[in-house]
Design a protein around this motif. Sequence first.
Motif, PDB file in Angstrom:
ATOM      1  N   LEU A 148      39.787  43.027  55.908  1.00 16.94           N
ATOM      2  CA  LEU A 148      38.746  42.731  56.900  1.00 16.94           C
ATOM      3  C   LEU A 148      38.246  41.296  56.703  1.00 16.94           C
ATOM      4  CD1 LEU A 148      36.568  46.003  56.895  1.00 16.94           C
ATOM      5  CD2 LEU A 148      38.232  45.262  58.626  1.00 16.94           C
ATOM      6  N   PRO A 149      37.785  40.671  57.784  1.00 13.26           N
ATOM      7  CA  PRO A 149      37.170  39.354  57.615  1.00 13.26           C
ATOM      8  C   PRO A 149      35.827  39.500  56.893  1.00 13.26           C
ATOM      9  CG  PRO A 149      36.887  40.152  59.861  1.00 13.26           C
ATOM     10  CD  PRO A 149      37.768  41.147  59.171  1.00 13.26           C
ATOM     11  N   GLY A 150      35.183  38.374  56.632  1.00 11.23           N
ATOM     12  CA  GLY A 150      33.886  38.428  55.963  1.00 11.23           C
ATOM     13  C   GLY A 150      34.014  38.095  54.499  1.00 11.23           C
ATOM     14  N   ARG A 151      32.867  38.059  53.811  1.00  9.27           N
ATOM     15  CA  ARG A 151      32.892  37.637  52.407  1.00  9.27           C
ATOM     16  C   ARG A 151      33.645  38.647  51.551  1.00  9.27           C
ATOM     17  NH1 ARG A 151      29.097  39.795  48.565  1.00  9.27           N
ATOM     18  NH2 ARG A 151      27.740  41.371  49.491  1.00  9.27           N
ATOM     19  N   ARG A 152      34.296  38.151  50.489  1.00 15.81           N
ATOM     20  CA  ARG A 152      34.994  39.052  49.562  1.00 15.81           C
ATOM     21  C   ARG A 152      33.980  39.649  48.587  1.00 15.81           C
ATOM     22  NH1 ARG A 152      40.753  38.868  49.445  1.00 15.81           N
ATOM     23  NH2 ARG A 152      40.510  40.565  47.960  1.00 15.81           N
ATOM     24  N   LEU A 153      34.014  40.978  48.463  1.00 11.21           N
ATOM     25  CA  LEU A 153      33.097  41.631  47.525  1.00 11.21           C
ATOM     26  C   LEU A 153      33.733  41.848  46.162  1.00 11.21           C
ATOM     27  CD1 LEU A 153      31.918  42.501  50.476  1.00 11.21           C
ATOM     28  CD2 LEU A 153      30.551  44.027  49.077  1.00 11.21           C
ATOM     29  N   LEU A 154      35.061  41.886  46.131  1.00 13.40           N
ATOM     30  CA  LEU A 154      35.762  42.047  44.855  1.00 13.40           C
ATOM     31  C   LEU A 154      36.560  40.769  44.607  1.00 13.40           C
ATOM     32  CD1 LEU A 154      36.371  43.958  42.518  1.00 13.40           C
ATOM     33  CD2 LEU A 154      38.278  44.875  43.838  1.00 13.40           C
ATOM     34  N   PRO A 155      36.147  40.001  43.604  1.00 13.30           N
ATOM     35  CA  PRO A 155      36.880  38.763  43.330  1.00 13.30           C
ATOM     36  C   PRO A 155      38.363  39.061  43.120  1.00 13.30           C
ATOM     37  CG  PRO A 155      34.849  38.848  42.063  1.00 13.30           C
ATOM     38  CD  PRO A 155      35.008  40.204  42.700  1.00 13.30           C
ATOM     39  N   PRO A 156      39.245  38.173  43.573  1.00 11.38           N
ATOM     40  CA  PRO A 156      40.684  38.475  43.558  1.00 11.38           C
ATOM     41  C   PRO A 156      41.277  38.614  42.165  1.00 11.38           C
ATOM     42  CG  PRO A 156      40.261  36.254  44.418  1.00 11.38           C
ATOM     43  CD  PRO A 156      38.931  36.918  44.273  1.00 11.38           C
ATOM     44  N   ALA A 157      40.725  37.930  41.168  1.00  9.04           N
ATOM     45  CA  ALA A 157      41.347  37.981  39.831  1.00  9.04           C
ATOM     46  C   ALA A 157      40.346  37.530  38.778  1.00  9.04           C
ATOM     47  CB  ALA A 157      42.577  37.067  39.800  1.00  9.04           C
ATOM     48  N   GLY A 158      40.708  37.810  37.536  1.00 11.33           N
ATOM     49  CA  GLY A 158      39.985  37.229  36.402  1.00 11.33           C
ATOM     50  C   GLY A 158      38.714  37.953  36.018  1.00 11.33           C
ATOM     51  N   PRO A 159      37.926  37.344  35.125  1.00 10.76           N
ATOM     52  CA  PRO A 159      36.749  38.003  34.555  1.00 10.76           C
ATOM     53  C   PRO A 159      35.732  38.460  35.593  1.00 10.76           C
ATOM     54  CG  PRO A 159      37.292  36.033  33.304  1.00 10.76           C
ATOM     55  CD  PRO A 159      38.211  36.046  34.483  1.00 10.76           C
ATOM     56  N   ASP A 160      35.571  37.709  36.684  1.00  8.73           N
ATOM     57  CA  ASP A 160      34.608  38.145  37.708  1.00  8.73           C
ATOM     58  C   ASP A 160      35.038  39.473  38.318  1.00  8.73           C
ATOM     59  OD1 ASP A 160      33.213  35.862  37.232  1.00  8.73           O
ATOM     60  OD2 ASP A 160      33.768  34.850  39.108  1.00  8.73           O
ATOM     61  N   ARG A 161      36.347  39.614  38.527  1.00 12.08           N
ATOM     62  CA  ARG A 161      36.873  40.864  39.076  1.00 12.08           C
ATOM     63  C   ARG A 161      36.663  42.027  38.093  1.00 12.08           C
ATOM     64  NH1 ARG A 161      40.632  42.621  42.870  1.00 12.08           N
ATOM     65  NH2 ARG A 161      41.742  44.508  42.288  1.00 12.08           N
ATOM     66  N   TRP A 162      36.953  41.771  36.812  1.00 13.67           N
ATOM     67  CA  TRP A 162      36.824  42.850  35.829  1.00 13.67           C
ATOM     68  C   TRP A 162      35.367  43.273  35.680  1.00 13.67           C
ATOM     69  CZ3 TRP A 162      39.957  39.038  32.436  1.00 13.67           C
ATOM     70  CH2 TRP A 162      41.255  38.953  32.946  1.00 13.67           C
TER      71      TRP A 162
END
Length: 200
Positions: A76-90
């Motif tokens: 979906l368009p709009g802001r990403r709520l789950l960062p794509p990778a790395g510590p922010d995602r975890w």
Amino acid sequence: MKLYIARTSPYARKVLALVHEKQATEKVQVVAIDPWSDPADLLTAVPSGKVPALVTDEGWCLGESWAIVDYLDAVLPGRRLLPPAGPDRWRSLRLSALAQGLLDAAFSAVIEGRRPPGERSPGWVVRQKSAIARTLPALEAAVADLVADDVGLGGLSVACALDYLDFRHDDLDWRADHPGLAAWFAGVIDRPSFRATNPR
Ligand SMILES: N[C@@H](CCC(=O)N[C@@H](CS)C(=O)NCC(=O)O)C(=O)O
């Protein structure tokens, strides 16, 4: 896309709130159903027979709130709520997993209370309440992560789970021993995405 929900399902609410956060409601046709009556469309979509369930425009089906939010966040368009990778995602996934555990315990305790009286297990309810009691301090200890997540998938999931406690376990004064969590929750629960999906 078609999204099967039940109005009071906290799992479905998490998905709906994410769609609102992404301001993408016009891309998702919401179909409210009662999963407990085994509607044929739902059973065709997902063998579990549980909501939420998603049928994509291509016609393939996806169950489980944690999988649906991941998919919708990506397409979906709009802001990403789950960062794509790395510590922010975890970090976001860890918060989301804590919220899922809280929700599973809270929901399971509610459902146990709805069984016919002779089939209820008080011991099962005690076990679920113990899981709730262990998870709240873990979330209190993670308030800095909640703030850093900035109502990403983790924060959104935790807010939905805490609001479910207020909705179905209103005898539980979870705020008293978790002031940081309570303050964080008070700061996010008035967001339009939560107001639009309020089950009350
Ligand atoms: N693990 C699932 C849980 C979904 C779930 O338990 N949904 C409930 C409604 S809140 C349901 O549809 N129950 C019907 C049933 O168990 O037959 C998720 O995260 O989506």
